[in-house]
Design a protein around this motif. Sequence first.
Motif, PDB file in Angstrom:
ATOM      1  N   ASP A  12     -15.050 110.713  97.702  1.00 52.77           N
ATOM      2  CA  ASP A  12     -16.352 111.030  97.117  1.00 52.77           C
ATOM      3  C   ASP A  12     -16.260 111.622  95.711  1.00 52.77           C
ATOM      4  OD1 ASP A  12     -15.588 113.675  97.477  1.00 52.77           O
ATOM      5  OD2 ASP A  12     -17.295 114.205  98.748  1.00 52.77           O
ATOM      6  N   GLY A  13     -15.041 111.730  95.182  1.00 51.99           N
ATOM      7  CA  GLY A  13     -14.855 112.240  93.841  1.00 51.99           C
ATOM      8  C   GLY A  13     -14.795 113.750  93.760  1.00 51.99           C
ATOM      9  N   GLU A  14     -15.012 114.398  94.872  1.00 52.77           N
ATOM     10  CA  GLU A  14     -15.003 115.856  94.872  1.00 52.77           C
ATOM     11  C   GLU A  14     -14.175 116.440  96.007  1.00 52.77           C
ATOM     12  OE1 GLU A  14     -18.886 117.548  94.506  1.00 52.77           O
ATOM     13  OE2 GLU A  14     -19.498 116.032  93.060  1.00 52.77           O
ATOM     14  N   ASP A  15     -14.669 116.325  97.235  1.00 52.52           N
ATOM     15  CA  ASP A  15     -14.062 117.058  98.328  1.00 52.52           C
ATOM     16  C   ASP A  15     -13.518 116.228  99.485  1.00 52.52           C
ATOM     17  OD1 ASP A  15     -14.659 119.537  97.127  1.00 52.52           O
ATOM     18  OD2 ASP A  15     -16.691 119.467  97.933  1.00 52.52           O
ATOM     19  N   TYR A  16     -14.078 115.050  99.735  1.00 54.27           N
ATOM     20  CA  TYR A  16     -13.754 114.349 100.973  1.00 54.27           C
ATOM     21  C   TYR A  16     -13.184 112.957 100.764  1.00 54.27           C
ATOM     22  CZ  TYR A  16     -16.285 118.089 103.227  1.00 54.27           C
ATOM     23  OH  TYR A  16     -16.677 119.324 103.656  1.00 54.27           O
ATOM     24  N   ARG A  17     -12.287 112.585 101.678  1.00 55.32           N
ATOM     25  CA  ARG A  17     -11.777 111.223 101.779  1.00 55.32           C
ATOM     26  C   ARG A  17     -12.059 110.776 103.202  1.00 55.32           C
ATOM     27  NH1 ARG A  17      -8.786 107.999  98.840  1.00 55.32           N
ATOM     28  NH2 ARG A  17      -8.132 109.634  97.399  1.00 55.32           N
ATOM     29  N   THR A  46     -11.640 113.806 105.931  1.00 50.20           N
ATOM     30  CA  THR A  46     -10.889 115.032 105.745  1.00 50.20           C
ATOM     31  C   THR A  46     -11.063 115.526 104.317  1.00 50.20           C
ATOM     32  OG1 THR A  46      -8.730 116.077 106.037  1.00 50.20           O
ATOM     33  CG2 THR A  46      -8.737 113.864 105.100  1.00 50.20           C
ATOM     34  N   CYS A  47     -10.676 116.738 104.071  1.00 48.71           N
ATOM     35  CA  CYS A  47     -10.664 117.263 102.707  1.00 48.71           C
ATOM     36  C   CYS A  47      -9.650 116.475 101.901  1.00 48.71           C
ATOM     37  CB  CYS A  47     -10.307 118.742 102.689  1.00 48.71           C
ATOM     38  SG  CYS A  47     -11.560 119.778 103.434  1.00 48.71           S
ATOM     39  N   ALA A  48     -10.009 116.087 100.712  1.00 49.53           N
ATOM     40  CA  ALA A  48      -9.158 115.223  99.903  1.00 49.53           C
ATOM     41  C   ALA A  48      -8.091 115.976  99.128  1.00 49.53           C
ATOM     42  CB  ALA A  48     -10.023 114.426  98.937  1.00 49.53           C
ATOM     43  N   ASP A  49      -8.113 117.288  99.151  1.00 52.38           N
ATOM     44  CA  ASP A  49      -7.164 118.052  98.338  1.00 52.38           C
ATOM     45  C   ASP A  49      -5.965 118.558  99.137  1.00 52.38           C
ATOM     46  OD1 ASP A  49      -8.368 119.975  99.863  1.00 52.38           O
ATOM     47  OD2 ASP A  49      -8.934 121.271  98.193  1.00 52.38           O
ATOM     48  N   GLN A  50      -5.599 117.859 100.193  1.00 53.24           N
ATOM     49  CA  GLN A  50      -4.486 118.276 101.038  1.00 53.24           C
ATOM     50  C   GLN A  50      -3.158 117.644 100.659  1.00 53.24           C
ATOM     51  OE1 GLN A  50      -5.224 118.265 105.316  1.00 53.24           O
ATOM     52  NE2 GLN A  50      -7.329 117.731 104.867  1.00 53.24           N
ATOM     53  N   GLY A  51      -3.119 116.835  99.608  1.00 46.11           N
ATOM     54  CA  GLY A  51      -1.884 116.144  99.238  1.00 46.11           C
ATOM     55  C   GLY A  51      -1.477 115.158 100.317  1.00 46.11           C
ATOM     56  N   VAL A  52      -0.177 115.112 100.651  1.00 49.06           N
ATOM     57  CA  VAL A  52       0.298 114.162 101.657  1.00 49.06           C
ATOM     58  C   VAL A  52      -0.262 114.457 103.043  1.00 49.06           C
ATOM     59  CG1 VAL A  52       2.416 113.502 100.457  1.00 49.06           C
ATOM     60  CG2 VAL A  52       2.443 115.444 102.006  1.00 49.06           C
ATOM     61  N   ALA A  72      -3.602  98.248 121.163  1.00 47.17           N
ATOM     62  CA  ALA A  72      -2.184  98.227 120.787  1.00 47.17           C
ATOM     63  C   ALA A  72      -2.048  97.916 119.307  1.00 47.17           C
ATOM     64  CB  ALA A  72      -1.447  97.179 121.605  1.00 47.17           C
ATOM     65  N   TYR A  73      -1.072  98.539 118.666  1.00 45.90           N
ATOM     66  CA  TYR A  73      -0.813  98.308 117.251  1.00 45.90           C
ATOM     67  C   TYR A  73       0.642  98.630 116.972  1.00 45.90           C
ATOM     68  CZ  TYR A  73      -1.022 103.351 116.922  1.00 45.90           C
ATOM     69  OH  TYR A  73      -0.781 104.684 117.112  1.00 45.90           O
ATOM     70  N   GLU A  74       1.131  98.148 115.842  1.00 47.35           N
ATOM     71  CA  GLU A  74       2.514  98.423 115.457  1.00 47.35           C
ATOM     72  C   GLU A  74       2.592  99.624 114.526  1.00 47.35           C
ATOM     73  OE1 GLU A  74       6.116  96.220 113.090  1.00 47.35           O
ATOM     74  OE2 GLU A  74       4.790  95.005 114.329  1.00 47.35           O
ATOM     75  N   ASP A  75       1.723  99.648 113.512  1.00 48.81           N
ATOM     76  CA  ASP A  75       1.754 100.732 112.541  1.00 48.81           C
ATOM     77  C   ASP A  75       0.395 100.852 111.871  1.00 48.81           C
ATOM     78  OD1 ASP A  75       2.813 102.822 111.051  1.00 48.81           O
ATOM     79  OD2 ASP A  75       3.951 101.540 109.683  1.00 48.81           O
ATOM     80  N   ILE A  76       0.217 101.939 111.134  1.00 46.66           N
ATOM     81  CA  ILE A  76      -0.986 102.183 110.352  1.00 46.66           C
ATOM     82  C   ILE A  76      -0.537 102.516 108.937  1.00 46.66           C
ATOM     83  CG2 ILE A  76      -2.971 103.696 110.025  1.00 46.66           C
ATOM     84  CD1 ILE A  76      -2.839 104.209 113.093  1.00 46.66           C
ATOM     85  N   GLU A  77      -1.051 101.758 107.969  1.00 44.60           N
ATOM     86  CA  GLU A  77      -0.723 101.973 106.569  1.00 44.60           C
ATOM     87  C   GLU A  77      -2.017 102.220 105.794  1.00 44.60           C
ATOM     88  OE1 GLU A  77       1.312  98.405 105.428  1.00 44.60           O
ATOM     89  OE2 GLU A  77       3.074  98.883 106.644  1.00 44.60           O
ATOM     90  N   PHE A  78      -1.869 102.843 104.633  1.00 45.11           N
ATOM     91  CA  PHE A  78      -3.030 103.128 103.796  1.00 45.11           C
ATOM     92  C   PHE A  78      -2.917 102.331 102.502  1.00 45.11           C
ATOM     93  CE2 PHE A  78      -2.764 106.636 106.670  1.00 45.11           C
ATOM     94  CZ  PHE A  78      -4.077 106.839 107.019  1.00 45.11           C
ATOM     95  N   GLU A  79      -3.941 101.557 102.199  1.00 47.46           N
ATOM     96  CA  GLU A  79      -3.945 100.731 101.008  1.00 47.46           C
ATOM     97  C   GLU A  79      -4.008 101.575  99.734  1.00 47.46           C
ATOM     98  OE1 GLU A  79      -7.438  98.358  99.487  1.00 47.46           O
ATOM     99  OE2 GLU A  79      -6.140  96.791 100.271  1.00 47.46           O
ATOM    100  N   ASP A  80      -4.807 102.599  99.743  1.00 46.63           N
ATOM    101  CA  ASP A  80      -5.053 103.365  98.532  1.00 46.63           C
ATOM    102  C   ASP A  80      -4.346 104.710  98.518  1.00 46.63           C
ATOM    103  OD1 ASP A  80      -6.660 104.166 100.608  1.00 46.63           O
ATOM    104  OD2 ASP A  80      -8.524 103.989  99.536  1.00 46.63           O
ATOM    105  N   ARG A  81      -3.248 104.788  99.200  1.00 48.80           N
ATOM    106  CA  ARG A  81      -2.486 106.028  99.240  1.00 48.80           C
ATOM    107  C   ARG A  81      -1.937 106.350  97.859  1.00 48.80           C
ATOM    108  NH1 ARG A  81       1.918 107.797 103.732  1.00 48.80           N
ATOM    109  NH2 ARG A  81       2.465 109.751 102.771  1.00 48.80           N
ATOM    110  N   GLU A  82      -2.166 107.546  97.440  1.00 45.45           N
ATOM    111  CA  GLU A  82      -1.741 107.957  96.098  1.00 45.45           C
ATOM    112  C   GLU A  82      -0.378 108.560  96.119  1.00 45.45           C
ATOM    113  OE1 GLU A  82      -4.955 110.583  95.199  1.00 45.45           O
ATOM    114  OE2 GLU A  82      -6.320 108.928  94.892  1.00 45.45           O
TER     115      GLU A  82
END
Length: 82
Positions: A12-17, A46-52, A72-82
């Motif tokens: 949201d550009g401020e606090d949340y992801r 979640t709060c976006a300022d938590q780093g990893v 069922a799934y194998e893994d979860i990845e994030f496309e926009d992970r900084e």
Amino acid sequence: MKKTFVVRTQYDGEDYRSVEEISFYDENGDEKVDLEVTALCLDISTCADQGVDTWTYLKYKIQARLQKAGIAYEDIEFEDRE
């Protein structure tokens, strides 16, 4: 074949992801949005300022929802992970 889910988040550009969309790649390599999994996880944020820890928290919450739903799934990845 178990899927690796790819999570897109929105900031949201401020606090949340939060989770915006969850997709996977099919056997042809085409990306497909998984509407069921997206709907299941759409309210996770979640709060976006938590780093990893942001990504760890989101992954943990998504894993819990998938397990509870018996998906069922194998893994979860994030496309926009900084």
